[in-house]
Write an enzyme that holds these catalytic residues in place. Structure first.
Site, PDB file in Angstrom:
ATOM      1  N   CYS A 160      14.090  11.373   5.796  1.00 39.57           N
ATOM      2  CA  CYS A 160      13.984  11.190   7.222  1.00 39.57           C
ATOM      3  C   CYS A 160      15.309  11.213   8.087  1.00 39.57           C
ATOM      4  CB  CYS A 160      13.492   9.453   7.567  1.00 39.57           C
ATOM      5  SG  CYS A 160      14.373   8.335   6.464  1.00 39.57           S
ATOM      6  N   LYS A 182       0.862  -1.248   0.222  1.00 40.35           N
ATOM      7  CA  LYS A 182       0.097   0.100  -0.016  1.00 40.35           C
ATOM      8  C   LYS A 182       0.887   1.284   0.148  1.00 40.35           C
ATOM      9  CE  LYS A 182      -1.796   3.071   1.789  1.00 40.35           C
ATOM     10  NZ  LYS A 182      -1.398   4.570   1.523  1.00 40.35           N
ATOM     11  N   GLU A 201       9.950   2.609  10.372  1.00 41.64           N
ATOM     12  CA  GLU A 201      11.034   3.356   9.944  1.00 41.64           C
ATOM     13  C   GLU A 201      10.358   4.711   9.963  1.00 41.64           C
ATOM     14  OE1 GLU A 201      13.807   2.361   9.932  1.00 41.64           O
ATOM     15  OE2 GLU A 201      13.778   0.458   9.273  1.00 41.64           O
ATOM     16  N   GLU A 252      10.330  17.319  13.520  1.00 44.18           N
ATOM     17  CA  GLU A 252      10.742  17.135  12.136  1.00 44.18           C
ATOM     18  C   GLU A 252      10.062  18.304  11.190  1.00 44.18           C
ATOM     19  OE1 GLU A 252       9.390  13.691  10.168  1.00 44.18           O
ATOM     20  OE2 GLU A 252      11.492  13.167   9.766  1.00 44.18           O
TER      21      GLU A 252
HETATM   22  P1  NAD Z   1       2.433   9.354   6.572  1.00 45.89           P
HETATM   23  O1  NAD Z   1       2.747   8.489   8.035  1.00 45.89           O
HETATM   24  O2  NAD Z   1       1.449  10.218   6.511  1.00 45.89           O
HETATM   25  O3  NAD Z   1       2.175   8.131   5.378  1.00 45.89           O
HETATM   26  C1  NAD Z   1       2.881   6.948   5.201  1.00 45.89           C
HETATM   27  C2  NAD Z   1       2.282   5.898   4.705  1.00 45.89           C
HETATM   28  O4  NAD Z   1       1.411   5.218   5.765  1.00 45.89           O
HETATM   29  C3  NAD Z   1       1.249   6.254   3.314  1.00 45.89           C
HETATM   30  O5  NAD Z   1       1.328   5.136   2.594  1.00 45.89           O
HETATM   31  C4  NAD Z   1       0.144   6.588   4.235  1.00 45.89           C
HETATM   32  O6  NAD Z   1      -1.090   6.320   3.357  1.00 45.89           O
HETATM   33  C5  NAD Z   1      -0.141   5.143   5.179  1.00 45.89           C
HETATM   34  N1  NAD Z   1      -0.731   5.755   6.442  1.00 45.89           N
HETATM   35  C6  NAD Z   1      -0.856   7.076   7.050  1.00 45.89           C
HETATM   36  N2  NAD Z   1      -1.371   6.865   8.331  1.00 45.89           N
HETATM   37  C7  NAD Z   1      -1.815   5.280   8.417  1.00 45.89           C
HETATM   38  C8  NAD Z   1      -2.358   4.698   9.570  1.00 45.89           C
HETATM   39  N3  NAD Z   1      -2.935   5.242  10.484  1.00 45.89           N
HETATM   40  N4  NAD Z   1      -2.665   3.378   9.394  1.00 45.89           N
HETATM   41  C9  NAD Z   1      -2.063   2.742   8.279  1.00 45.89           C
HETATM   42  N5  NAD Z   1      -1.312   3.442   7.068  1.00 45.89           N
HETATM   43  C10 NAD Z   1      -1.007   4.688   7.277  1.00 45.89           C
HETATM   44  O7  NAD Z   1       4.168   9.926   6.203  1.00 45.89           O
HETATM   45  P2  NAD Z   1       4.496  10.471   4.947  1.00 45.89           P
HETATM   46  O8  NAD Z   1       3.876  11.897   4.911  1.00 45.89           O
HETATM   47  O9  NAD Z   1       4.138   9.709   3.657  1.00 45.89           O
HETATM   48  O10 NAD Z   1       5.984  10.427   4.884  1.00 45.89           O
HETATM   49  C11 NAD Z   1       6.701  11.232   5.845  1.00 45.89           C
HETATM   50  C12 NAD Z   1       7.223  10.689   7.135  1.00 45.89           C
HETATM   51  O11 NAD Z   1       7.885   9.634   6.725  1.00 45.89           O
HETATM   52  C13 NAD Z   1       8.354  11.527   7.606  1.00 45.89           C
HETATM   53  O12 NAD Z   1       8.023  11.614   9.073  1.00 45.89           O
HETATM   54  C14 NAD Z   1       9.624  10.870   7.317  1.00 45.89           C
HETATM   55  O13 NAD Z   1      10.543  11.001   8.310  1.00 45.89           O
HETATM   56  C15 NAD Z   1       9.254   9.477   7.456  1.00 45.89           C
HETATM   57  N6  NAD Z   1      10.000   8.422   6.564  1.00 45.89           N
HETATM   58  C16 NAD Z   1      10.812   7.797   7.544  1.00 45.89           C
HETATM   59  C17 NAD Z   1      11.760   6.903   6.996  1.00 45.89           C
HETATM   60  C18 NAD Z   1      12.753   5.772   7.775  1.00 45.89           C
HETATM   61  O14 NAD Z   1      13.356   5.068   7.067  1.00 45.89           O
HETATM   62  N7  NAD Z   1      13.061   6.300   9.098  1.00 45.89           N
HETATM   63  C19 NAD Z   1      12.142   6.967   5.558  1.00 45.89           C
HETATM   64  C20 NAD Z   1      11.358   8.014   4.800  1.00 45.89           C
HETATM   65  C21 NAD Z   1      10.381   8.661   5.429  1.00 45.89           C
END
Ligand code: NAD
Length: 480
Positions: A281, A173, A247, A381
């Site tokens: 990230c 997803k 992550e 962040e």
């Molecule tokens: P997000 O959490 O909004 O969404 C990430 C994914 O999760 C999307 O596919 C979204 O549709 C889904 N999602 C959101 N809420 C959910 C829930 N309650 N249950 C199940 N699925 C859900 O994050 P984003 O805005 O897409 O990405 C940015 C974030 O990701 C930043 O905080 C960044 O630091 C983090 N990130 C971390 C790493 C790492 O390896 N640590 C790498 C890249 C990004």
């Protein structure tokens, strides 16, 4: 309405079908702000069907040799379509086209190479005390891969490669902001001969992801995204003991000691903070500088920040692009305003669009000095091209400042003293430490501690996340 490739169909077993759920929220071209066609997300029945298709897949019975061949073929497919991936990534998230091709696609290929290289070790049984005492590494079961938009190909490949290597069928997803990148990747899987059912694709948003997480057929959830969503997912998964790899976000410190090569440290540190428009990230977003070189460091950093070009994604070159969405842009703007309101010293940049740009979600590369741990811009962040600088007097204070946020993803250390480099690296509360600009080795474990999540991706550790460990005592392996 913007002209962009259509959103891919869901892939459920062998069936390709459009979503039957509600429409996802309004989408916009990050470079212009113009609206994009809306699409419908997968509904709960489609989520359940995708999990079932993965459950009946016999990918778990494939041999190590078959898996290595399949992932090698997938690697070839990604390389073959690298220009298409770069174009799609650039259009979807606004990454400059050269960066999309070299860094975004390049990182995915490199991680897949590391996964393939680790497979013989990861899939081998180990003996403890003779052949009758052994340890097997078995597939954990059907895995949900939920991924973000910021490194849209790389984040999926890290999970998908490791899951398939371990023998797990998956339901992917991807982010609602980057479905096309995921669609092309799934196409590459099929062309690589990975059987239908082993890889299923659901197109949707957070609600779709939440349905998937709640499904009892999911044994393991590998999630990359925000700390907020990670906390929700961990809670749901814990209630039925589903495994999780999380992550999450970061606020990584870059410690500059007075004996470092200052010019190099500042050039690399600034670039590391703003690359991908600050949407990484592990961005080195908090610079901590020893007092004797502080004034010089602020001046040098300001010079580098002022030299960072911001331009359109389809323009070739070494510039940065826009934030991915209006929500991310507004968040960056709000946090820059917050820094000003908190009386951090604004050295360069600020709110509003960069000079020469009149539309789109572009931020100005922004530098704040004299930032203290009580300020929100030190703790939160930002996920934009915003760098904070804080002075320190002693090594102990530097370590305390570095460890003073809930996050613990990465940390960077700049010093020519090898004894201090080792001592400080051990004291930092983070999953990944890089000293004097040294790149991480291929296959090095990727992940963090604290609010940055748990579990590791990449190489051997990435595959282990998708394996259960079974010990067998009293029965040697019998090959039939
Ligand atoms: P997000 O959490 O909004 O969404 C990430 C994914 O999760 C999307 O596919 C979204 O549709 C889904 N999602 C959101 N809420 C959910 C829930 N309650 N249950 C199940 N699925 C859900 O994050 P984003 O805005 O897409 O990405 C940015 C974030 O990701 C930043 O905080 C960044 O630091 C983090 N990130 C971390 C790493 C790492 O390896 N640590 C790498 C890249 C990004």
């Amino acid at each position: 309405m913007e002209n962009i490739d259509p959103v891919p169909l869901n892939l459920i077993g062998t069936a390709r079908e459009p979503g039957r759920g509600a429409a996802v929220a309004a989408q916009h071209d990050p470079a212009t702000g113009s609206s994009r066609p809306i699409y419908r997300k997968a509904d709960t029945a489609q989520v359940a069907a995708a999990v079932q298709a993965a459950q009946i897949s016999d990918w778990g019975n494939s041999t190590p040799a078959q898996r290595i061949a399949a992932l090698s073929a997938l690697r070839d497919q990604i390389a073959t379509y690298s220009q298409d991936f770069a174009r799609i990534i650039s259009r979807e998230i606004g990454a400059p086209i050269d960066f999309a091709r070299t860094a975004q696609v390049g990182a995915a290929l490199s991680h897949l190479d590391a996964t393939i290289a680790a497979m013989p070790a990861a899939l081998r049984e180990e003996e403890l005390d003779g052949a009758e005492h052994r340890i097997r590494f078995e597939p954990v079961g059907v895995s949900a891969l939920i991924t973000p938009w910021n490194w849209p190909l790389n984040q999926i490949v890290l999970k998908l490669g490791a899951a398939l290597a371990a023998g797990c069928a998956v339901v992917l997803k991807p982010s609602e902001l980057s479905p096309r990148t995921a669609g092309l990747l799934v196409e590459c899987c099929l062309r690589a001969g990975i059987p239908p059912g082993a890889v299923n694709l659901l197109i949707g948003d957070a609600e779709t992801g939440a349905h998937l997480v709640r499904h009892g057929g999911i044994a393991h959830i590998s999630f990359t995204g925000s700390t907020r969503a990670g906390r929700q997912i961990a809670g749901v998964a814990a209630s039925r003991f589903a495994r999780t790899t999380l992550e999450l976000g970061g606020k990584s410190a870059n410690l500059l000691f007075a004996d470092c090569d200052l010019e190099t440290a500042i050039r690399q540190g600034t670039a590391h903070c703003v690359r991908n428009a600050g949407q990484s990230c592990n961005a080195a977003s908090r610079m901590l500088v020893e007092r004797p070189i502080y004034a010089q460091a602020v001046a040098l950093t300001a010079r580098h920040m002022n030299e960072i070009a911001v331009d359109l994604p389809d323009v070739p070159g070494n510039h940065i692009g826009p934030q991915v969405s209006s929500a991310q842009y507004l968040r960056v703007q709000q946090l820059i305003a917050q820094g000003i309101a908190e009386n951090a010293r604004l050295v360069s940049g600020g709110t509003g669009l960069p000079d020469g740009l009149t539309a789109g979600f572009f931020s100005r590369p922004t530098l704040f000095a004299d930032v203290t741990p009580d300020m929100e811009i030190f703790q939160t962040e930002i996920f934009g091209p915003v760098l904070t600088i804080t002075p320190f007097e002693t090594e102990e204070e530097a370590i305390a400042l570095a460890n003073a946020t809930p996050y613990g993803l990465a940390a960077y250390v700049q010093t020519t003293d090898p004894v201090r480099a080792d001592r400080v690296s051990r004291a930092l509360h983070a999953g990944m430490i890089q000293v004097n600009g040294t790149s991480r080795a291929q296959g090095a474990p990727f992940g963090g501690v604290g609010a940055s999540g748990w579990g590791r991706e990449a190489g051997l550790w990435g595959i282990r996340a998708f394996q259960e460990i079974k010990s067998i005592s009293g029965a040697a392996a019998v090959r039939t």
